[in-house]
Design a protein around this motif. Sequence first.
Motif, PDB file in Angstrom:
ATOM      1  N   ARG A  16      36.135  44.156  42.177  1.00 16.68           N
ATOM      2  CA  ARG A  16      37.387  43.839  41.466  1.00 16.68           C
ATOM      3  C   ARG A  16      38.509  43.513  42.443  1.00 16.68           C
ATOM      4  O   ARG A  16      39.298  42.596  42.221  1.00 16.68           O
ATOM      5  CB  ARG A  16      37.790  45.028  40.591  1.00 16.68           C
ATOM      6  CG  ARG A  16      37.813  44.767  39.135  1.00 16.68           C
ATOM      7  CD  ARG A  16      38.443  45.869  38.312  1.00 16.68           C
ATOM      8  NE  ARG A  16      38.861  47.059  38.992  1.00 16.68           N
ATOM      9  CZ  ARG A  16      38.239  48.233  38.942  1.00 16.68           C
ATOM     10  NH1 ARG A  16      37.154  48.378  38.250  1.00 16.68           N
ATOM     11  NH2 ARG A  16      38.711  49.279  39.584  1.00 16.68           N
ATOM     12  N   ASP A  17      38.582  44.272  43.527  1.00 18.36           N
ATOM     13  CA  ASP A  17      39.660  44.094  44.499  1.00 18.36           C
ATOM     14  C   ASP A  17      39.493  42.847  45.359  1.00 18.36           C
ATOM     15  O   ASP A  17      40.465  42.368  45.944  1.00 18.36           O
ATOM     16  CB  ASP A  17      39.779  45.325  45.402  1.00 18.36           C
ATOM     17  CG  ASP A  17      40.288  46.557  44.664  1.00 18.36           C
ATOM     18  OD1 ASP A  17      40.745  46.412  43.510  1.00 18.36           O
ATOM     19  OD2 ASP A  17      40.225  47.655  45.242  1.00 18.36           O
ATOM     20  N   SER A  18      38.269  42.325  45.459  1.00 16.11           N
ATOM     21  CA  SER A  18      38.036  41.194  46.351  1.00 16.11           C
ATOM     22  C   SER A  18      37.758  39.875  45.630  1.00 16.11           C
ATOM     23  O   SER A  18      37.712  38.834  46.266  1.00 16.11           O
ATOM     24  CB  SER A  18      36.871  41.508  47.296  1.00 16.11           C
ATOM     25  OG  SER A  18      35.673  41.658  46.558  1.00 16.11           O
ATOM     26  N   CYS A  19      37.582  39.914  44.313  1.00 12.88           N
ATOM     27  CA  CYS A  19      37.217  38.701  43.573  1.00 12.88           C
ATOM     28  C   CYS A  19      38.137  38.536  42.365  1.00 12.88           C
ATOM     29  O   CYS A  19      38.133  39.370  41.457  1.00 12.88           O
ATOM     30  CB  CYS A  19      35.758  38.792  43.131  1.00 12.88           C
ATOM     31  SG  CYS A  19      35.215  37.408  42.123  1.00 12.88           S
ATOM     32  N   GLY A  20      38.909  37.461  42.363  1.00 13.23           N
ATOM     33  CA  GLY A  20      39.838  37.206  41.269  1.00 13.23           C
ATOM     34  C   GLY A  20      39.143  37.057  39.927  1.00 13.23           C
ATOM     35  O   GLY A  20      39.648  37.501  38.896  1.00 13.23           O
ATOM     36  N   MET A  21      37.952  36.443  39.915  1.00  8.55           N
ATOM     37  CA  MET A  21      37.226  36.262  38.664  1.00  8.55           C
ATOM     38  C   MET A  21      36.785  37.613  38.112  1.00  8.55           C
ATOM     39  O   MET A  21      36.924  37.872  36.913  1.00  8.55           O
ATOM     40  CB  MET A  21      36.013  35.355  38.862  1.00  8.55           C
ATOM     41  CG  MET A  21      35.332  35.001  37.551  1.00  8.55           C
ATOM     42  SD  MET A  21      33.812  34.048  37.725  1.00  8.55           S
ATOM     43  CE  MET A  21      34.315  32.698  38.737  1.00  8.55           C
ATOM     44  N   ALA A  22      36.272  38.477  38.975  1.00 12.93           N
ATOM     45  CA  ALA A  22      35.854  39.811  38.538  1.00 12.93           C
ATOM     46  C   ALA A  22      37.052  40.600  38.011  1.00 12.93           C
ATOM     47  O   ALA A  22      36.946  41.302  37.006  1.00 12.93           O
ATOM     48  CB  ALA A  22      35.179  40.565  39.684  1.00 12.93           C
ATOM     49  N   TYR A  23      38.187  40.453  38.682  1.00 17.38           N
ATOM     50  CA  TYR A  23      39.407  41.139  38.242  1.00 17.38           C
ATOM     51  C   TYR A  23      39.822  40.643  36.855  1.00 17.38           C
ATOM     52  O   TYR A  23      40.134  41.428  35.957  1.00 17.38           O
ATOM     53  CB  TYR A  23      40.522  40.916  39.263  1.00 17.38           C
ATOM     54  CG  TYR A  23      41.784  41.681  38.956  1.00 17.38           C
ATOM     55  CD1 TYR A  23      41.907  43.010  39.332  1.00 17.38           C
ATOM     56  CD2 TYR A  23      42.839  41.085  38.271  1.00 17.38           C
ATOM     57  CE1 TYR A  23      43.063  43.733  39.044  1.00 17.38           C
ATOM     58  CE2 TYR A  23      43.988  41.796  37.988  1.00 17.38           C
ATOM     59  CZ  TYR A  23      44.097  43.107  38.369  1.00 17.38           C
ATOM     60  OH  TYR A  23      45.236  43.815  38.071  1.00 17.38           O
ATOM     61  N   SER A  24      39.798  39.314  36.673  1.00 13.67           N
ATOM     62  CA  SER A  24      40.159  38.733  35.376  1.00 13.67           C
ATOM     63  C   SER A  24      39.224  39.199  34.276  1.00 13.67           C
ATOM     64  O   SER A  24      39.664  39.592  33.189  1.00 13.67           O
ATOM     65  CB  SER A  24      40.111  37.198  35.443  1.00 13.67           C
ATOM     66  OG  SER A  24      41.026  36.709  36.368  1.00 13.67           O
ATOM     67  N   LEU A  25      37.924  39.150  34.559  1.00 16.89           N
ATOM     68  CA  LEU A  25      36.946  39.562  33.553  1.00 16.89           C
ATOM     69  C   LEU A  25      37.073  41.040  33.213  1.00 16.89           C
ATOM     70  O   LEU A  25      36.813  41.444  32.076  1.00 16.89           O
ATOM     71  CB  LEU A  25      35.526  39.233  34.016  1.00 16.89           C
ATOM     72  CG  LEU A  25      35.195  37.739  34.019  1.00 16.89           C
ATOM     73  CD1 LEU A  25      33.853  37.496  34.696  1.00 16.89           C
ATOM     74  CD2 LEU A  25      35.208  37.184  32.608  1.00 16.89           C
ATOM     75  N   ASN A  26      37.492  41.843  34.177  1.00 14.88           N
ATOM     76  CA  ASN A  26      37.715  43.260  33.914  1.00 14.88           C
ATOM     77  C   ASN A  26      38.840  43.446  32.895  1.00 14.88           C
ATOM     78  O   ASN A  26      38.786  44.342  32.055  1.00 14.88           O
ATOM     79  CB  ASN A  26      38.044  43.985  35.219  1.00 14.88           C
ATOM     80  CG  ASN A  26      38.130  45.472  35.031  1.00 14.88           C
ATOM     81  OD1 ASN A  26      37.162  46.121  34.659  1.00 14.88           O
ATOM     82  ND2 ASN A  26      39.306  46.022  35.281  1.00 14.88           N
ATOM     83  N   ILE A  27      39.850  42.594  32.958  1.00 13.25           N
ATOM     84  CA  ILE A  27      40.984  42.700  32.037  1.00 13.25           C
ATOM     85  C   ILE A  27      40.647  42.154  30.658  1.00 13.25           C
ATOM     86  O   ILE A  27      40.960  42.769  29.642  1.00 13.25           O
ATOM     87  CB  ILE A  27      42.219  41.980  32.623  1.00 13.25           C
ATOM     88  CG1 ILE A  27      42.715  42.759  33.846  1.00 13.25           C
ATOM     89  CG2 ILE A  27      43.332  41.855  31.581  1.00 13.25           C
ATOM     90  CD1 ILE A  27      43.789  42.057  34.632  1.00 13.25           C
TER      91      ILE A  27
END
Length: 127
Positions: A16-27
């Motif tokens: 989550r901290d290193s990948c913007g896509m993973a961060y977005s999908l988490n939200i």
Amino acid sequence: MRKDTSTNALNEKQIRDSCGMAYSLNIIGGRWKPAILCRLSYGLMRYSELKKSIEGISERMLVAQLKELEKDKVIERLVYPEVPPRVEYKLTALGLTMKPMLAAMSDWGNLHRQQVNAVDEQTKVVY
């Protein structure tokens, strides 16, 4: 509930901290958040309107998902001091920046569904 120090939790945090896509999908990920965001992308909605417009969602789940989206600063909860109280939800300025992304995801999902269904129809064998 898993421990914050478990390997799984640490790996998830690192991604989550290193990948913007993973961060977005988490939200925005999950079963109900896309439906909520889709409805709110058209404008302000009362709680009861949201509940009616999302078939199958329980009150408990709607409240939980709304709280998470509010915590993530994607939506805003407006409470009017009336009797009975009136509660409305809308996308925040940050949430509004998601509209192009949500539209692109919707377009891609519809395209994918169409193409996969077409392939499935072509490969059906009738006995």
